[in-house]
Write a protein that holds these residues in place. Structure first.
Motif, mmCIF file in Angstrom:
data_model
loop_
_atom_site.group_PDB
_atom_site.id
_atom_site.type_symbol
_atom_site.label_atom_id
_atom_site.label_comp_id
_atom_site.label_asym_id
_atom_site.label_seq_id
_atom_site.Cartn_x
_atom_site.Cartn_y
_atom_site.Cartn_z
ATOM 1 N N LEU A 6 2.595 -13.616 36.659
ATOM 2 C CA LEU A 6 3.577 -14.337 37.463
ATOM 3 C C LEU A 6 4.986 -13.927 37.062
ATOM 4 C CD1 LEU A 6 3.382 -18.161 37.898
ATOM 5 C CD2 LEU A 6 5.406 -17.178 36.879
ATOM 6 N N ILE A 7 5.847 -13.843 38.058
ATOM 7 C CA ILE A 7 7.270 -13.591 37.810
ATOM 8 C C ILE A 7 8.033 -14.743 38.447
ATOM 9 C CG2 ILE A 7 9.222 -12.032 38.218
ATOM 10 C CD1 ILE A 7 7.161 -9.752 38.510
ATOM 11 N N GLY A 8 8.814 -15.443 37.641
ATOM 12 C CA GLY A 8 9.558 -16.584 38.168
ATOM 13 C C GLY A 8 11.045 -16.384 38.008
ATOM 14 N N GLU A 9 11.808 -16.798 39.024
ATOM 15 C CA GLU A 9 13.266 -16.716 38.920
ATOM 16 C C GLU A 9 13.777 -17.940 38.175
ATOM 17 O OE1 GLU A 9 17.285 -16.530 41.673
ATOM 18 O OE2 GLU A 9 15.339 -16.457 42.650
ATOM 19 N N ILE A 10 14.560 -17.697 37.134
ATOM 20 C CA ILE A 10 15.046 -18.800 36.302
ATOM 21 C C ILE A 10 16.317 -19.380 36.905
ATOM 22 C CG2 ILE A 10 16.110 -19.322 34.061
ATOM 23 C CD1 ILE A 10 14.056 -17.418 32.832
ATOM 24 N N ASP A 11 16.319 -20.697 37.024
ATOM 25 C CA ASP A 11 17.520 -21.418 37.450
ATOM 26 C C ASP A 11 18.394 -21.565 36.209
ATOM 27 O OD1 ASP A 11 19.402 -23.449 37.988
ATOM 28 O OD2 ASP A 11 18.140 -24.187 39.627
ATOM 29 N N GLU A 12 19.479 -20.786 36.148
ATOM 30 C CA GLU A 12 20.246 -20.711 34.900
ATOM 31 C C GLU A 12 20.902 -22.036 34.548
ATOM 32 O OE1 GLU A 12 21.609 -17.140 33.501
ATOM 33 O OE2 GLU A 12 21.288 -16.012 35.343
ATOM 34 N N ALA A 13 21.207 -22.839 35.569
ATOM 35 C CA ALA A 13 21.808 -24.147 35.289
ATOM 36 C C ALA A 13 20.821 -25.026 34.533
ATOM 37 C CB ALA A 13 22.229 -24.823 36.592
ATOM 38 N N LEU A 28 -2.644 -9.963 48.590
ATOM 39 C CA LEU A 28 -2.604 -11.424 48.470
ATOM 40 C C LEU A 28 -1.731 -11.874 47.298
ATOM 41 C CD1 LEU A 28 -6.278 -12.439 49.387
ATOM 42 C CD2 LEU A 28 -4.356 -11.971 50.906
ATOM 43 N N ASN A 29 -0.762 -11.000 46.928
ATOM 44 C CA ASN A 29 0.311 -11.478 46.055
ATOM 45 C C ASN A 29 1.067 -12.540 46.846
ATOM 46 O OD1 ASN A 29 -0.242 -9.496 44.054
ATOM 47 N ND2 ASN A 29 0.998 -8.006 45.186
ATOM 48 N N ILE A 30 1.557 -13.537 46.152
ATOM 49 C CA ILE A 30 2.131 -14.711 46.821
ATOM 50 C C ILE A 30 3.526 -15.016 46.284
ATOM 51 C CG2 ILE A 30 1.894 -17.247 46.938
ATOM 52 C CD1 ILE A 30 -1.130 -16.825 47.105
ATOM 53 N N ARG A 31 4.456 -15.320 47.192
ATOM 54 C CA ARG A 31 5.780 -15.816 46.794
ATOM 55 C C ARG A 31 5.847 -17.301 47.115
ATOM 56 N NH1 ARG A 31 11.161 -13.496 46.512
ATOM 57 N NH2 ARG A 31 11.688 -15.692 46.703
ATOM 58 N N LEU A 32 6.171 -18.104 46.113
ATOM 59 C CA LEU A 32 6.313 -19.549 46.311
ATOM 60 C C LEU A 32 7.744 -19.975 46.024
ATOM 61 C CD1 LEU A 32 3.210 -21.206 44.562
ATOM 62 C CD2 LEU A 32 3.497 -20.679 46.983
ATOM 63 N N ASP A 33 8.261 -20.893 46.834
ATOM 64 C CA ASP A 33 9.588 -21.474 46.634
ATOM 65 C C ASP A 33 9.438 -22.926 46.231
ATOM 66 O OD1 ASP A 33 11.318 -19.450 47.038
ATOM 67 O OD2 ASP A 33 12.245 -20.276 48.850
ATOM 68 N N ASN A 34 10.471 -23.425 45.555
ATOM 69 C CA ASN A 34 10.515 -24.851 45.263
ATOM 70 C C ASN A 34 9.290 -25.301 44.483
ATOM 71 O OD1 ASN A 34 12.069 -27.156 45.591
ATOM 72 N ND2 ASN A 34 12.357 -26.655 47.780
ATOM 73 N N ILE A 35 8.992 -24.610 43.413
ATOM 74 C CA ILE A 35 7.689 -24.802 42.762
ATOM 75 C C ILE A 35 7.681 -25.986 41.795
ATOM 76 C CG2 ILE A 35 7.060 -22.377 42.956
ATOM 77 C CD1 ILE A 35 7.683 -22.223 39.902
ATOM 78 N N LYS A 36 6.471 -26.478 41.585
ATOM 79 C CA LYS A 36 6.236 -27.550 40.627
ATOM 80 C C LYS A 36 4.879 -27.272 39.987
ATOM 81 C CE LYS A 36 7.548 -32.149 39.882
ATOM 82 N NZ LYS A 36 8.390 -31.769 38.744
ATOM 83 N N VAL A 37 4.862 -27.287 38.661
ATOM 84 C CA VAL A 37 3.614 -27.041 37.946
ATOM 85 C C VAL A 37 2.916 -28.376 37.726
ATOM 86 C CG1 VAL A 37 2.626 -26.215 35.776
ATOM 87 C CG2 VAL A 37 4.527 -24.992 36.810
ATOM 88 N N SER A 38 1.602 -28.431 38.000
ATOM 89 C CA SER A 38 0.858 -29.665 37.737
ATOM 90 C C SER A 38 0.793 -29.879 36.221
ATOM 91 C CB SER A 38 -0.564 -29.574 38.288
ATOM 92 O OG SER A 38 -0.548 -28.982 39.549
ATOM 93 N N ASP A 39 0.810 -31.128 35.819
ATOM 94 C CA ASP A 39 0.784 -31.477 34.402
ATOM 95 C C ASP A 39 1.918 -30.783 33.651
ATOM 96 O OD1 ASP A 39 0.081 -32.569 32.013
ATOM 97 O OD2 ASP A 39 -1.900 -31.655 31.878
ATOM 98 N N VAL A 55 12.095 -22.690 36.259
ATOM 99 C CA VAL A 55 11.801 -21.684 37.285
ATOM 100 C C VAL A 55 11.776 -22.354 38.663
ATOM 101 C CG1 VAL A 55 10.048 -20.068 38.121
ATOM 102 C CG2 VAL A 55 10.486 -20.261 35.683
ATOM 103 N N LYS A 56 12.517 -21.790 39.616
ATOM 104 C CA LYS A 56 12.595 -22.442 40.937
ATOM 105 C C LYS A 56 11.695 -21.776 41.981
ATOM 106 C CE LYS A 56 17.044 -20.066 41.234
ATOM 107 N NZ LYS A 56 18.486 -20.190 41.393
ATOM 108 N N ASN A 57 11.475 -20.483 41.833
ATOM 109 C CA ASN A 57 10.562 -19.801 42.757
ATOM 110 C C ASN A 57 9.838 -18.712 42.000
ATOM 111 O OD1 ASN A 57 11.954 -17.108 43.099
ATOM 112 N ND2 ASN A 57 13.607 -18.466 43.725
ATOM 113 N N CYS A 58 8.695 -18.271 42.511
ATOM 114 C CA CYS A 58 7.958 -17.270 41.749
ATOM 115 C C CYS A 58 7.100 -16.359 42.624
ATOM 116 C CB CYS A 58 7.096 -17.937 40.678
ATOM 117 S SG CYS A 58 5.734 -18.882 41.321
#
Lengths: 93, 95, 96
Positions: free
Chosen positions: B68-75, C36-47, C57-60
């Motif tokens: 996984l690659i995630g964009e970090i919210d620097e704030a 089937l690589n996936i881009r997600l916005d506004n993410i939230k990890v369970s637990d 991390v806001k999107n991945c």
């Protein structure tokens, strides 16, 4: 091979299970049942009304050799084909 | 593999197959999703102590290793005191 | 190809992606490619208490090969359409 059943190759068995409840065994000691709506040649699946059973072996505090299961339900699920061990058509519930 | 373009020059978090977490600035990538990070650090998580950051500098990660690659919210990132965070390491991928 | 098309119809919907490292990430599906690589916005990890690793991390971008499941919302999926498309694709496989 029985020509009347329309099954000539393994994937035919899955094709004839479309819109039926199937049993799927997965890697990682997981099993699911659900209604099959789509599949492809990688055995990627899309199922609805899914119940997943996870076999938890060696749970801390549990007696040696006892298998605990965790169940959960999901309304619509894509299952990646690389985790699929077998797909079995209805009859067994 | 169009989807990595937006991450170039951004601070990103990489999660790898073995469970490691690496942060860095994405310097580049290719169609096999190999990634070059600059100014990178590994974040080591444990339940015993806060997160330890190990500097890695310029780092190339093979695409096959990336979960996984995630964009970090620097704030958000700068408002978090990593030394207070205790967590199990991310489990490795098991097929 | 069929599954790729299905995912394309699900863009901008909320989905939960469960990975083979047991991480579950909920977010809005922004894009998908043929692997089937996936881009997600506004993410939230369970637990999140157990997995704080992604709190900043806001999107991945998730590699398709590490996905175990994607949980979808039933109302976004036309099951009849799916079955017809699957039968059609199966027919084409036979012809080839």
């Amino acid at each position: 091979m029985d020509p009347s059943s329309g099954i000539q190759e393994p994937f035919d068995l899955i094709r004839l299970s479309l819109s039926e409840r199937v049993f799927v065994k997965l890697r990682g000691d997981r099993e699911i049942t659900g209604i099959l709506h789509a599949y492809d040649g990688h055995m990627n699946l899309i199922l609805s009304d899914v119940e997943e059973t996870i076999m938890l072996v060696d749970v801390e505090g549990a007696p040696e050799g006892q298998v605990n299961v965790a169940k959960r339900k999901m309304e619509m699920l894509f299952v990646r084909g690389d985790g699929v061990i077998l797909v079995s058509p209805p009859s067994r519930t | 593999m169009s989807t990595l373009q937006g991450y170039v020059d951004r601070r990103v978090l990489l999660i790898l197959q073995d469970g490691r977490a690496i942060v860095g600035t994405m310097a580049g990538f290719d169609q096999k999703s190999n990634v070059v990070l600059s100014d990178s650090k590994e974040r080591v998580y444990s339940l015993e102590e806060g997160v330890e950051e190990i500097p890695l500098g310029l780092y190339l990660v093979k695409g096959d290793m990336i979960v996984l690659i995630g964009e970090i919210d620097e704030a958000i990132d700068s408002s978090v005191d990593l030394s207070t965070i205790r967590a199990e390491p991310i489990p490795p991928i098991r097929y | 190809m069929l599954i790729f098309s299905v995912f394309k119809t699900l863009t901008d919907q909320q989905v939960t992606v469960e990975l083979k490292n047991d991480l579950s990430i909920t977010g809005v599906l922004k894009s998908v490619d043929q692997f089937l690589n996936i881009r997600l916005d506004n993410i939230k990890v369970s637990d999140e208490a157990r997995h704080p690793h992604m709190m900043d991390v806001k999107n991945c971008f998730i590699r398709g090969s590490v996905v175990r499941y994607v949980q979808l919302s039933a109302e976004n999926v036309d099951t009849q359409l799916l079955e017809d498309a699957t039968r059609r694709e199966a027919m084409n496989q036979v012809k080839r």
